[in-house]
Design an enzyme around this catalytic site. Structure first.
Site, PDB file in Angstrom:
ATOM      1  CB  SER A  39      -0.913  -0.069   1.223  1.00 50.08           C
ATOM      2  OG  SER A  39      -1.657   1.097   1.388  1.00 50.08           O
ATOM      3  CE1 TYR A  46       0.511   5.012  -5.628  1.00 52.01           C
ATOM      4  CE2 TYR A  46       0.724   6.495  -3.746  1.00 52.01           C
ATOM      5  CZ  TYR A  46       1.104   5.342  -4.427  1.00 52.01           C
ATOM      6  OH  TYR A  46       2.080   4.523  -3.896  1.00 52.01           O
ATOM      7  CE  LYS A  71      -0.165   1.923  -3.869  1.00 51.04           C
ATOM      8  NZ  LYS A  71       0.415   0.618  -4.186  1.00 51.04           N
TER       9      LYS A  71
HETATM   10  N1  LIG Z   1       8.808   4.471  -3.663  1.00 54.02           N
HETATM   11  C1  LIG Z   1       7.975   4.951  -2.778  1.00 54.02           C
HETATM   12  O1  LIG Z   1       8.288   5.943  -2.120  1.00 54.02           O
HETATM   13  C2  LIG Z   1       6.658   4.272  -2.525  1.00 54.02           C
HETATM   14  C3  LIG Z   1       5.922   4.696  -1.422  1.00 54.02           C
HETATM   15  C4  LIG Z   1       4.730   4.057  -1.143  1.00 54.02           C
HETATM   16  C5  LIG Z   1       4.297   3.012  -1.934  1.00 54.02           C
HETATM   17  N2  LIG Z   1       5.022   2.618  -3.022  1.00 54.02           N
HETATM   18  C6  LIG Z   1       4.515   1.495  -3.831  1.00 54.02           C
HETATM   19  O2  LIG Z   1       5.560   0.571  -4.047  1.00 54.02           O
HETATM   20  C7  LIG Z   1       5.249  -0.226  -5.179  1.00 54.02           C
HETATM   21  C8  LIG Z   1       6.477  -0.376  -6.056  1.00 54.02           C
HETATM   22  O3  LIG Z   1       6.845   0.871  -6.586  1.00 54.02           O
HETATM   23  P1  LIG Z   1       8.350   1.427  -6.533  1.00 54.02           P
HETATM   24  O4  LIG Z   1       8.334   2.600  -5.659  1.00 54.02           O
HETATM   25  O5  LIG Z   1       9.295   0.345  -6.286  1.00 54.02           O
HETATM   26  O6  LIG Z   1       8.469   2.034  -8.007  1.00 54.02           O
HETATM   27  P2  LIG Z   1       9.184   1.517  -9.326  1.00 54.02           P
HETATM   28  O7  LIG Z   1      10.645   1.435  -9.126  1.00 54.02           O
HETATM   29  O8  LIG Z   1       8.655   2.417 -10.385  1.00 54.02           O
HETATM   30  O9  LIG Z   1       8.617   0.047  -9.533  1.00 54.02           O
HETATM   31  C9  LIG Z   1       7.306  -0.166  -9.952  1.00 54.02           C
HETATM   32  C10 LIG Z   1       7.195  -1.565 -10.485  1.00 54.02           C
HETATM   33  O10 LIG Z   1       5.838  -1.839 -10.844  1.00 54.02           O
HETATM   34  C11 LIG Z   1       5.841  -2.418 -12.133  1.00 54.02           C
HETATM   35  N3  LIG Z   1       4.588  -2.245 -12.839  1.00 54.02           N
HETATM   36  C12 LIG Z   1       3.904  -1.115 -13.126  1.00 54.02           C
HETATM   37  N4  LIG Z   1       2.772  -1.417 -13.808  1.00 54.02           N
HETATM   38  C13 LIG Z   1       2.747  -2.770 -13.943  1.00 54.02           C
HETATM   39  C14 LIG Z   1       1.847  -3.690 -14.528  1.00 54.02           C
HETATM   40  N5  LIG Z   1       0.728  -3.298 -15.167  1.00 54.02           N
HETATM   41  N6  LIG Z   1       2.134  -5.019 -14.457  1.00 54.02           N
HETATM   42  C15 LIG Z   1       3.255  -5.452 -13.853  1.00 54.02           C
HETATM   43  N7  LIG Z   1       4.160  -4.633 -13.291  1.00 54.02           N
HETATM   44  C16 LIG Z   1       3.895  -3.306 -13.334  1.00 54.02           C
HETATM   45  C17 LIG Z   1       7.001  -1.740 -12.850  1.00 54.02           C
HETATM   46  O11 LIG Z   1       7.357  -2.495 -13.990  1.00 54.02           O
HETATM   47  P3  LIG Z   1       8.002  -1.868 -15.331  1.00 54.02           P
HETATM   48  O12 LIG Z   1       9.474  -1.801 -15.068  1.00 54.02           O
HETATM   49  O13 LIG Z   1       7.620  -2.845 -16.393  1.00 54.02           O
HETATM   50  O14 LIG Z   1       7.370  -0.509 -15.517  1.00 54.02           O
HETATM   51  C18 LIG Z   1       8.034  -1.768 -11.761  1.00 54.02           C
HETATM   52  O15 LIG Z   1       8.642  -3.043 -11.670  1.00 54.02           O
HETATM   53  C19 LIG Z   1       4.070   0.456  -5.871  1.00 54.02           C
HETATM   54  O16 LIG Z   1       2.886  -0.254  -5.565  1.00 54.02           O
HETATM   55  C20 LIG Z   1       4.035   1.835  -5.225  1.00 54.02           C
HETATM   56  O17 LIG Z   1       2.738   2.404  -5.214  1.00 54.02           O
HETATM   57  C21 LIG Z   1       6.198   3.239  -3.339  1.00 54.02           C
END
Ligand SMILES: NC(=O)c1ccc[n+]([C@@H]2O[C@H](COP(=O)([O-])OP(=O)(O)OC[C@H]3O[C@@H](n4cnc5c(N)ncnc54)[C@H](OP(=O)(O)O)[C@@H]3O)[C@@H](O)[C@H]2O)c1
Length: 280
Positions: A138, A152, A156
């Site tokens: 989340s 967004y 979540k």
């Molecule tokens: N970073 C933060 O500060 C933060 C904070 C709170 C929550 N989150 C959550 O953490 C999770 C991971 O994000 P991240 O921060 O690690 O960002 P990220 O580095 O951009 O990674 C996102 C991942 O999701 C994949 N993705 C997006 N759409 C997809 C789909 N339709 N099917 C399969 N894979 C898909 C991307 O794949 P591709 O490489 O193919 O695009 C990538 O592997 C997300 O749910 C995000 O909302 C992140």
């Protein structure tokens, strides 16, 4: 077949950020990973390093056929699934009025319906096993919504609502559910993955516009370390009594408590009116 002490993880969005860090940490930990990604070739280096314990699979979580095929492939490879991590997702930032219908629906398809499809696809296996742990990634924004984060956050919040009920439904079946609520972590989330309005509206420049600027400026400087987040997730899975929610990062832990305190104070202040509505 797998070594009986090691767990089998199925992780979505393994190409970068939290997903990639978690795949690396789980492999180092000695467990098995069905590492799914839209472009599984991005995992070739790990497949060479850990040929026995990683099983890369192509999966777009918005495609139901991919979802079913990924679960089948996981079971063909390792016989069971102990941990599902619904990580795939991205932020669509912008004022409620600013984002296009298409951007909004795609955001829900990925962040909410994608995770829901995965959960529904692994549950028959976990129910049969009478064991399993579902980790839903989340966000701080899954509890606290701010201008520019409305859509967004809505995805979540939806994931949080479904997870709370799910946890109660599957607890008697031996299955655990944990919501992971990260604050700002150094991934591609605020970089190339972030979607912003194609037609920004000047009236929202001081609210949503400012939030988008803050997110862009934070990119590469976020305090949170995805490798430490991965270690925390492994600790949760190894725990005999895992939490329903785990905030990650001081920003998230403090921000959520502030919201709960403010919500409680408001509920108490208006309680006389709240409880005045029953029939005499
Ligand atoms: N970073 C933060 O500060 C933060 C904070 C709170 C929550 N989150 C959550 O953490 C999770 C991971 O994000 P991240 O921060 O690690 O960002 P990220 O580095 O951009 O990674 C996102 C991942 O999701 C994949 N993705 C997006 N759409 C997809 C789909 N339709 N099917 C399969 N894979 C898909 C991307 O794949 P591709 O490489 O193919 O695009 C990538 O592997 C997300 O749910 C995000 O909302 C992140």
């Amino acid at each position: 077949m797998t070594n009986s002490d090691a767990k089998v993880w199925l992780i979505t969005g393994s190409s970068s950020g939290f997903g990639r860090s978690l795949v690396e940490a789980v492999l180092k930990h000695g467990d098995y990973v069905v590492a799914t990604a839209r472009k599984p070739e991005q995992l070739d280096d790990l497949a060479q390093q850990y040929p026995e314990t990683i099983h890369p699979v192509r999966l777009d979580v918005t495609n139901l056929q991919d979802v079913q095929a990924a679960v089948e492939s996981a079971l063909d490879q390792y016989d069971h699934i102990d941990v599902l991590v619904n990580n795939a997702g991205y932020p669509a930032m912008g004022a409620i009025e600013e984002l296009s219908d298409d951007d909004i629906r795609r955001q829900f398809e990925t962040n909410f319906f994608g995770a829901l499809s995965m959960i529904r696809a692994v549950l028959p296996t976990m129910r049969e096993q009478r064991s399993g742990h579902i980790l839903n990634i989340s966000s701080f924004a899954g509890v606290v919504s701010l201008s520019g984060l409305g859509i967004y956050s809505a995805t979540k919040f939806a994931l949080e609502g479904a997870s709370e009920a799910l946890a109660q439904e599957v607890k008697p079946l031996g299955i655990k559910v944990t919501l992971i609520e990260p604050g700002a972590f150094r991934t591609n989330g605020a970089g190339s993955s972030m979607v912003t309005p194609k037609h920004p509206i000047t009236d929202y420049a001081e609210t949503s516009g400012k939030m988008i600027d803050v997110m862009r400026l934070s990119h590469g400087n976020q305090p949170g370390d995805p490798a430490k987040a991965a270690a925390a997730m492994i600790q949760v899975v190894e725990s005999d009594d895992p939490p329903m929610r785990l905030a990650l990062g001081e920003d998230s832990a403090n921000g959520i408590v502030q919201k709960l305190d403010a919500m409680k104070a408001e509920l108490e202040a208006w309680k006389p009116l709240s409880i005045s509505t029953a029939f005499e």
